[in-house]
Design an enzyme around this catalytic site. Structure first.
Site, mmCIF file in Angstrom:
data_model
loop_
_atom_site.group_PDB
_atom_site.id
_atom_site.type_symbol
_atom_site.label_atom_id
_atom_site.label_comp_id
_atom_site.label_asym_id
_atom_site.label_seq_id
_atom_site.Cartn_x
_atom_site.Cartn_y
_atom_site.Cartn_z
ATOM 1 N N CYS A 81 24.044 -10.737 -43.025
ATOM 2 C CA CYS A 81 23.231 -11.522 -43.948
ATOM 3 C C CYS A 81 22.193 -12.260 -43.101
ATOM 4 O O CYS A 81 22.561 -13.011 -42.188
ATOM 5 C CB CYS A 81 24.125 -12.526 -44.679
ATOM 6 S SG CYS A 81 23.239 -13.680 -45.739
ATOM 7 N N ASN A 82 20.925 -12.017 -43.375
ATOM 8 C CA ASN A 82 19.868 -12.677 -42.605
ATOM 9 C C ASN A 82 19.889 -14.182 -42.818
ATOM 10 O O ASN A 82 19.668 -14.964 -41.895
ATOM 11 C CB ASN A 82 18.503 -12.122 -43.015
ATOM 12 C CG ASN A 82 18.318 -10.679 -42.581
ATOM 13 O OD1 ASN A 82 17.881 -10.412 -41.494
ATOM 14 N ND2 ASN A 82 18.690 -9.735 -43.442
ATOM 15 N N GLU A 139 21.480 -7.121 -56.820
ATOM 16 C CA GLU A 139 22.891 -7.339 -57.184
ATOM 17 C C GLU A 139 23.180 -6.788 -58.581
ATOM 18 O O GLU A 139 24.291 -6.406 -58.899
ATOM 19 C CB GLU A 139 23.231 -8.837 -57.142
ATOM 20 C CG GLU A 139 23.398 -9.411 -55.750
ATOM 21 C CD GLU A 139 24.780 -9.167 -55.115
ATOM 22 O OE1 GLU A 139 25.786 -9.094 -55.842
ATOM 23 O OE2 GLU A 139 24.837 -9.044 -53.880
ATOM 24 N N CYS A 149 16.156 -9.115 -45.432
ATOM 25 C CA CYS A 149 17.309 -9.498 -46.249
ATOM 26 C C CYS A 149 18.088 -8.214 -46.465
ATOM 27 O O CYS A 149 17.487 -7.172 -46.766
ATOM 28 C CB CYS A 149 16.836 -10.073 -47.583
ATOM 29 S SG CYS A 149 18.170 -10.289 -48.786
ATOM 30 N N THR A 150 19.394 -8.277 -46.293
ATOM 31 C CA THR A 150 20.177 -7.034 -46.329
ATOM 32 C C THR A 150 20.265 -6.423 -47.728
ATOM 33 O O THR A 150 20.727 -5.296 -47.885
ATOM 34 C CB THR A 150 21.593 -7.259 -45.753
ATOM 35 O OG1 THR A 150 22.217 -8.354 -46.448
ATOM 36 C CG2 THR A 150 21.515 -7.578 -44.271
ATOM 37 N N HIS A 151 19.811 -7.156 -48.747
ATOM 38 C CA HIS A 151 19.744 -6.569 -50.088
ATOM 39 C C HIS A 151 18.505 -5.689 -50.277
ATOM 40 O O HIS A 151 18.491 -4.796 -51.113
ATOM 41 C CB HIS A 151 19.696 -7.669 -51.159
ATOM 42 C CG HIS A 151 21.008 -8.339 -51.414
ATOM 43 N ND1 HIS A 151 21.571 -9.246 -50.553
ATOM 44 C CD2 HIS A 151 21.860 -8.236 -52.452
ATOM 45 C CE1 HIS A 151 22.710 -9.683 -51.050
ATOM 46 N NE2 HIS A 151 22.918 -9.079 -52.209
ATOM 47 N N GLY A 193 20.437 -17.687 -50.221
ATOM 48 C CA GLY A 193 19.052 -17.818 -49.767
ATOM 49 C C GLY A 193 18.253 -18.947 -50.380
ATOM 50 O O GLY A 193 17.213 -19.330 -49.861
ATOM 51 N N ASP A 214 28.739 -11.083 -45.932
ATOM 52 C CA ASP A 214 27.438 -11.340 -46.558
ATOM 53 C C ASP A 214 27.718 -12.226 -47.767
ATOM 54 O O ASP A 214 28.870 -12.385 -48.188
ATOM 55 C CB ASP A 214 26.783 -10.016 -46.994
ATOM 56 C CG ASP A 214 25.443 -10.236 -47.718
ATOM 57 O OD1 ASP A 214 24.648 -11.075 -47.259
ATOM 58 O OD2 ASP A 214 25.198 -9.593 -48.752
ATOM 59 N N SER A 215 26.655 -12.771 -48.337
ATOM 60 C CA SER A 215 26.824 -13.544 -49.564
ATOM 61 C C SER A 215 27.225 -12.629 -50.730
ATOM 62 O O SER A 215 27.760 -13.108 -51.720
ATOM 63 C CB SER A 215 25.509 -14.240 -49.903
ATOM 64 O OG SER A 215 24.473 -13.280 -49.985
#
Ligand code: DGL
Length: 288
Positions: A89-90, A169, A203-205, A59, A26-27
């Site tokens: 990560c989408n 984050e 979004c995985t966040h 993104g 992922d980012s």
């Protein structure tokens, strides 16, 4: 190697490959929400997780840049040795999945957009679905297309929520500031007479902000993300290729973490996303 060529390799080689870890990237730490679901489903597998925190967010960057970054992170994981790649990560899935599959034809690659769209189509009774994600994912239309392919009558609303990733984050998951940002983004999506009955956290966040989002959208809409359905897709891909770890029932897998920036911050925030402590000495700094 493709599925069919994998099936034609010698049993020894196949046994060796099936013992390799699952690579996940992922980012940042968002993909740990997907790793968490995979650990619940496949605790006997080993994992390598790479979070490209130095270059986050992906993104808001151009497609070309996201593809370049994704190729670099994948190259590193492939060099370390993996049997399958999960793009957790989408944004990277939407922009780079075809390029990654073309560049690494021998590694099965699973993204999170198709599993997320599948979860939404299963969860929404009316077909009125809202998708929130990063600007790049929304502008590329990957979710909208994946939902409409499965459910052509669906009505899809989509919205980019660029401030959600830095909040997550930072470990700011709830409280008045997060709620007021969520309200500003989401109220217009749910304010008419026929609001969506399903909200896709694309979004995985975003799953980390679920409780703040819930206070804004109210108790009724179903909220879905791609973590559980992606874990399911990974497991069935491994099973169908006979690549599940041969001793997975009798062992606890090992996870190794890699980040491109501050190891301490990755360990601290990552522990919250993963729901278990990531010791800083289990995080390696890598330069891509
Ligand atoms: N977690 C990433 C996703 O699922 C986005 C984070 C970023 O913008 O880098 O899209």
């Amino acid at each position: 190697m493709t599925t069919s060529s994998f099936n034609s390799v010698s049993p020894d080689r196949q046994q060796e490959t099936s013992q390799l870890p699952i690579g996940v990237f992922d980012s940042g730490v968002g993909g740990l929400t997907v790793l968490r679901a995979m650990l619940q489903r496949m605790p006997g597998e080993d994992y390598l997780y790479l979070g490209d925190t130095a270059r986050l967010p992906y993104g808001s960057k151009s497609r070309e840049t996201i593809v370049r970054y994704s190729l670099q992170t994948t190259t590193r994981l492939v060099e370390l040795g993996i049997k399958v790649l999960v793009i957790a990560c989408n944004t990277a899935t939407a922009a780079a999945l075809p390029a990654l599959r073309e560049t690494f034809p021998n590694i099965p690659i699973i993204g999170v957009v198709e599993p997320g769209a599948q979860a939404a189509c299963q969860a929404s009774p009316s077909g009125r679905i809202a998708v929130i994600a990063t600007p790049s994912t929304i502008n590329g239309g990957a979710y909208q297309n994946a939902i409409l392919r499965r459910r052509p009558q669906a009505s899809v609303r989509s919205l980019a929520c660029p401030l959600f990733v830095p909040l997550a984050e930072e470990g700011w998951f709830d409280g008045p500031i997060v709620e007021s940002i969520a309200k500003r983004y989401l109220s217009p999506l749910f304010s008419d007479d026929n609001p969506p009955d399903c909200l896709v956290l694309g979004c995985t966040h975003y799953p980390m902000l679920a409780s703040a989002i819930r206070t804004v959208i109210g108790p009724d809409p179903v909220m879905v993300d791609s973590a559980a359905t992606t874990a399911e897709a990974v497991q069935s891909s491994l099973d169908s290729k006979n690549m599940a770890h041969p001793q997975q029932q009798d062992r606890t897998g090992v996870i190794r973490f890699f980040t491109t920036d501050d190891k301490g911050k990755f360990a601290r925030t990552g522990s919250l996303f993963l729901g278990m402590t990531i010791p800083e000495d289990n995080v390696q700094l890598v330069d891509l």
